[in-house]
Each structure stands twice: as C-alpha cells, then as structure tokens.
Design an enzyme around this catalytic site. Sequence first.
Site, short mmCIF file in Angstrom:
data_model
loop_
_atom_site.label_atom_id
_atom_site.label_comp_id
_atom_site.label_asym_id
_atom_site.label_seq_id
_atom_site.Cartn_x
_atom_site.Cartn_y
_atom_site.Cartn_z
CE LYS A 1 85.53 34.29 62.28
NZ LYS A 1 84.81 32.90 61.31
CG MET B 1 85.31 32.17 56.51
SD MET B 1 85.29 33.61 54.99
CE MET B 1 85.87 35.27 55.21
N GLY B 2 88.57 30.42 58.13
CA GLY B 2 89.93 29.59 58.52
C GLY B 2 89.88 30.91 59.77
CG ASN C 1 83.15 27.74 66.18
OD1 ASN C 1 82.68 26.06 66.51
ND2 ASN C 1 83.43 27.84 65.58
CB CYS D 1 86.33 26.30 62.48
SG CYS D 1 86.41 27.00 61.69
CE LYS E 1 76.25 28.05 64.27
NZ LYS E 1 77.81 29.23 63.92
N GLY F 1 70.96 28.39 60.22
CA GLY F 1 70.75 27.82 58.63
C GLY F 1 69.45 27.76 57.90
#
Length: 315
Positions: free
Chosen positions: A44, A70-71, A130, A133, A167, A252
């Site tokens: 994660k 989700m945050g 990432n 987000c 990402k 995806g």
Amino acid sequence: VDLSVSVLGHTFANPLMNAAGVCCSTTEELDSLLASASGTLITKSCTAQQRDGNPAPRFKPLPLGSINSMGLPNEGYEYYAEYVSHRAKGGAAAKPIFFSISGMTMQDSADMAAKLAAHPQGANVLLELNLSCPNVPGKPQIGYDMQDMRRYLEAVTAVYPRPFGVKLPPYFDMAHFDQAAEVLNAFPSVAFLTCINSVGNGLVIDDTCDTVAIKPKNGFGGIGGEYVLPTALANVNAFRTRCPEKVIIGCGGVLCGRDAYQHLLAGASLVQVGTQLWKEGPDAFRRIRDELQAHLARKGYGADRDAIGKLKVIE
Ligand SMILES: O=C(O)c1[nH]c(=O)[nH]c(=O)c1Cl
C-alpha cells in the site's frame, strides 16, 4: 506457454500483480498475495507516519467497477520497510517486492526514498513512487502538474540511486501524453511507468436514496474496474511509444486473462489487478493467469513476452 517475464533486473513467474492499495495494507494481506499465484506484489502507498485516512464509507464496489476515496490510510513507512525485511528475497527464491511511496510532501517522499535506498533488502525491492493519489483533500495530483512532477523526480533521484518507477494518473489529451513523457524521459533512472491510477473524481449516485455512494469529498472518488480499461490501454500504449527505454506496467480494468492480454498488446510487461482483486480475493490471480495462458496458447504464442507491444493499427 512460458509466462515468465524478466524486466527491471528481476524474473517474475508471470506478469500479474496487485495494484497498490488493494489487499496490501497489512502483513496478513501482503502474505496472502505472497502465497497467491501472482508473479509479484506491491505494498500500500505509504506515508512517513501511520494514517487513518478518510471517514467511511470511502469505498464502494459497483457492477462495473469501484469508487474509492480512501485518503491514503496506511501503517506508515516503517511497517512496510519491516515487512520487506523478512519477505523480499533475492537469488533462487526471488519474489522481488514492489514498494509504493506517496508522501504527504515532497520532502517526506524524498526522505522515505532515501531510507529505502539504504534498506538491507534494497536490491530486492522496486520503488513505485505514487504521483497520482486523487483523494487527499487539498492536495492536487502531482502527475497533473508537470513542474511539480519534475521537482519530485529531481528530489527523489537525488537520494535514490537505483532504478525506480512512477504510478501515473490517466491522461486524456495527446499534448499531456507528450508533456508528461518529456518530463519522464529526462530521468533515465525512472525505469518503469505504471499506467494508470484510478480515474480521479468520479461521482456515484445511489438513486434509491438520492445520495452519493461514499462520504469523503461529497462523494467524489477514484473510479476503477471495467469502466477504465480503454483509458488504461490508451495510457499504456501512449507511454510505450513515447518512452521506448522504459518498462510499462499496465493497471486498470483487468478482470480476466483477455484483459491482461490486451494490456500486453498495448505494451505492458507487467499487469496489475485492483478492483477485481478486491472483489474476488487473491484466488483471482490463479484464474487470470490460467485464462491468460490459455488465450496465448490459442493465439499460438510460445511466451507472453512475444505479445508485448504487438498491437497493430489499421493502415
Ligand atoms: O485514496 C487512496 O488511498 C488512493 N486511492 C486511489 O485510487 N489511488 C491512490 O493512489 C490512493 Cl493513495
């Protein structure tokens, strides 16, 4: 059909893995992926400190996919660094582990990347930074601000000497593919691109009660699942053609072996599964792997790598 894929200095038994964020927040979840038929796994996205994330309901499965805000709930950098200390293996038993970082600030991301660079298992860990987000209120997506993205990559490459990946959010305009590729190609140590993150800020309405489906951000959240396969394939292919030296990881809309095959055709070397993994659990990997194997065999391929990037256009 030989499903093994050798990229980024590692060999994976097959191209399948989880998408960061799904079934990968705790040791139990991560171990369930390790025990699954997936070729590898990713943690994660972590922040410097543990985060509770946004108030629930913050995830909803849908007939054609999912919505989430989700945050960035996660156990914090040290938890995942500890996990890879025991689980990441080199050598014969290799199952290299991808490590997702998504700091709340650029400095946090750089600090975590520097720690990961010094990690004893650092050579058996692949960093996925990432930049996409969509669900932290007040934090615009880095991937949509080209100067921000350049600054982030300068900060991380300054402290992280190994090849790593990013990402990316979905882009929807040819000029944006060009601009993002120009930034990314300026960083040779960005060895892979994961396309795509969820399609940001969708809105799902439950019209039995005339109410939004999730609580955070008045119901706005990232969309995944069947809805996003065409956008994911376009981003995989757009960056495949614009960044020929980089490995593309597809993410995806992968529900079955044929979806994974389409990602390979579009140019992906590895393929991530998110929403469908959430719905089906880690057994999804055996099913999708076997479906992919059967599909490649029907097509007469000896190995899945022979299909990578073989998409034909209409002359
Ligand atoms: O809300 C999240 O935690 C989240 N949700 C997403 O759909 N993509 C991300 O990268 C993240 Cl970090």
